[in-house]
Write an enzyme that holds these catalytic residues in place. Sequence first.
Site, PDB file in Angstrom:
ATOM      1  N   GLY A 129       0.817  -1.212   0.000  1.00 53.00           N
ATOM      2  CA  GLY A 129       0.000   0.000   0.000  1.00 53.00           C
ATOM      3  C   GLY A 129       0.845   1.254   0.000  1.00 53.00           C
ATOM      4  O   GLY A 129       1.681   1.436   0.875  1.00 53.00           O
ATOM      5  N   GLU A 163     -18.460  17.773   1.515  1.00 52.37           N
ATOM      6  CA  GLU A 163     -17.683  18.408   0.454  1.00 52.37           C
ATOM      7  C   GLU A 163     -18.352  18.225  -0.910  1.00 52.37           C
ATOM      8  O   GLU A 163     -18.459  19.174  -1.697  1.00 52.37           O
ATOM      9  CB  GLU A 163     -16.270  17.814   0.410  1.00 52.37           C
ATOM     10  CG  GLU A 163     -15.389  18.309   1.553  1.00 52.37           C
ATOM     11  CD  GLU A 163     -14.216  17.375   1.851  1.00 52.37           C
ATOM     12  OE1 GLU A 163     -13.396  17.747   2.696  1.00 52.37           O
ATOM     13  OE2 GLU A 163     -14.126  16.296   1.249  1.00 52.37           O
ATOM     14  N   ASP A 184      -6.007   3.046   7.691  1.00 48.36           N
ATOM     15  CA  ASP A 184      -7.429   2.721   7.785  1.00 48.36           C
ATOM     16  C   ASP A 184      -7.691   1.229   7.978  1.00 48.36           C
ATOM     17  O   ASP A 184      -8.813   0.843   8.314  1.00 48.36           O
ATOM     18  CB  ASP A 184      -8.150   3.168   6.497  1.00 48.36           C
ATOM     19  CG  ASP A 184      -8.319   4.674   6.441  1.00 48.36           C
ATOM     20  OD1 ASP A 184      -7.897   5.351   7.400  1.00 48.36           O
ATOM     21  OD2 ASP A 184      -8.871   5.166   5.448  1.00 48.36           O
TER      22      ASP A 184
END
Lengths: 421, 421
Positions: free
Chosen positions: A12, A171, A300
């Site tokens: 990642g 947003e 995460d």
Amino acid sequence: MPDVLPHIVILGGGFGGLTATQALARTPARITLVDRHNHHLFQPLLYQVATAGLSAPSIAAPLRQILRHQRNVTVLMDEVTGIDLAPRRVQLTRERLDYDWLIVATGAAHAYFGHDDWAGNAPGLKSLDDALAIRRRVLTAFERAEQEDDPARRQAWLNFVVVGGGATGVELAGTLAEIARHTLAGEFRRAQPSTANILLVEAGPRVLAAFDPALSAKAQRQLEQLGVQVQLGQAVTAVDDAGVTLGGQRIAARTVLWAAGVAASPLGRMLDAPLDRAGRVSVQDDLSLPGHPEVLVLGDLASVQQDGRPVPGVAPAAKQMGQHAGKLVAARLHGDTRAMPFRYRDTGALATIGRMAAVAQFGKLRLSGVLAWWVWLGAHIWFLIGFRNRLVVMLDWAVAYWTQARHARIITGQDKRTDRG
Amino acid sequence: MPDVLPHIVILGGGFGGLTATQALARTPARITLVDRHNHHLFQPLLYQVATAGLSAPSIAAPLRQILRHQRNVTVLMDEVTGIDLAPRRVQLTRERLDYDWLIVATGAAHAYFGHDDWAGNAPGLKSLDDALAIRRRVLTAFERAEQEDDPARRQAWLNFVVVGGGATGVELAGTLAEIARHTLAGEFRRAQPSTANILLVEAGPRVLAAFDPALSAKAQRQLEQLGVQVQLGQAVTAVDDAGVTLGGQRIAARTVLWAAGVAASPLGRMLDAPLDRAGRVSVQDDLSLPGHPEVLVLGDLASVQQDGRPVPGVAPAAKQMGQHAGKLVAARLHGDTRAMPFRYRDTGALATIGRMAAVAQFGKLRLSGVLAWWVWLGAHIWFLIGFRNRLVVMLDWAVAYWTQARHARIITGQDKRTDRG
């Protein structure tokens, strides 16, 4: 470099994995960084690509370009198909990697809480491809409205539902309202973009639940001033290509965007460890996998508790964990076996709502409106990777601010759904 | 505006159609501009998007944004499915348009000379989607080379064949050589991008056949200095996913780019008029369709002879034809029935080869090398639509010039072929 150097495999190239890689720059080791994309993505600005404010390359930089001077790193664009903890082995699509240390930082994707069939009609926003698909869908909706004679069907193309009142949902909704009211004003001859309805749906009692309740209320007021309708305390119970069902009520909308749920990367399931409800891996206090001190999980994908509360899934937390993982592995390779628990430092939270509207909290400090927006702007430009990107983003925003135009309003690729519509 | 105003339908928002639309700005008429994309594309810089130098929005601007102040125009994003000349009617996917005047400017696409099965393995470059597909393929090839152990198979990922020695082929080949030798230098650990072979294949006797033979020779020399191998006088006889066959010789290459042939838009066949070999419509000297003075055909779709030579399929010619078509329709609507033949003014030709290398000819003036490159740069920035685009392109190029980096090196979307490879 001889093969006897320890091999650190990092899965990642997001904030966690990239920071860990960079923290190991001076460590005598072979590092292999694997990502299925060729780029590091500045995820906090992804909604700007989705809403045509920025081009994709402005918020992404090739991992191998970022790391080109770090000679102990090999970057591979590949996907992980398996992890074998006992023989310390990672299987990729194209090769197998034997590791001494493994850092897993593959993040999260959006989730539909068991309604995966909603994905086609309510795209989420996690990758550049997601952002480009949303951009295509939003811009195409206005084009279809211009071509539709029937008033009800035209309005359905001008109704937008954003599901989820977290930072991404706020947003997206705020920016959609600006696009409809300002950017597209005067460009259509049959449809009126200003009659678009932007509905933000949140199942919980307030938007931006991670913020102070007073700021949530201010954010909601700012959204409403921009023209967004905010619907709280109601969950979406159905999504199809004609709209959503919400508390028994049917809302016709050809465009539904999903910002409601995240689920950790499926790689967590390969780690043979307890997962929480969102699929995150419960790690030890030093971020290592229980029973596997040589495997660290972060960002995460990691479920970390601190002082009885979960560490939030935000970029600063992922970076801090990456920093910690790098330091821990370096220390262990130097023979240092002391306990090294991870401590998260809360650097505050920022969410933007629209032109000159944002909320921010840093410790006890609370900001909203114009001032919070300037803080948001400065922080995001500052943290954006790469000098060129910062310059171009500043330029884009300066032009967008004065002209209300959005330069990336280009429809590329194909969307079978809207092609049919 | 009342419906009694004459209705001018313009098909295609490229250089020809857009210029015609703008030339009719002060004409009391209803204009409908139809394009299947939402944007006007600055096609001469498309190869820069394909080679990761520019982002897609930098060379494209939404048609309705360009035309927002021209109140007599309605822009529709749709495709033409039929043209009926007798009832003066155009059928779109979503509606039917009745016209008084029709301007057809739908351009050309790349063609494989009866080998349409080559398209999957040798993508051409006409649209933004084409450019993004080529970018994905080129960048992915280097990634695959890094992952390949077998030397022959690795080299096949580092072999690039560009078919066609016109301006697009020369630009692609020159830029690929720069990417391999400079941009990617030092970023790979297993593969050596500098060992890439870039082969430019041209069936004719020289590259840039539209230029003076002396400039063709200079262009070839500049290409070879950049590291491109130029093979003249040989046609490709087979293309598959492992390479090409060329004069009986087999060349292993996982990446083949097609810049060899163009065929006019299939709309020409709906016009009931004689077509030339490339599918272009033979028009009258005023660009009107034989027997249909109310239909004008222009740009790459029109076959126009002047002084015994064909008017070339270049942007300045399309713009001049657009200007002419606009003037002609405006004159006719004012009752002016005088003959108005189209005259093409040759504004010169420019082709870039790489960093500081280009050729240019204006009348009897011939330039090559650094000076031609500066002329090329200035002309392209000047003609690029939209102030913001010009600024960003200049900035991108300035940064790229000093750093040799290319900021748009982002792989998005999926390519089934390279995913399998």
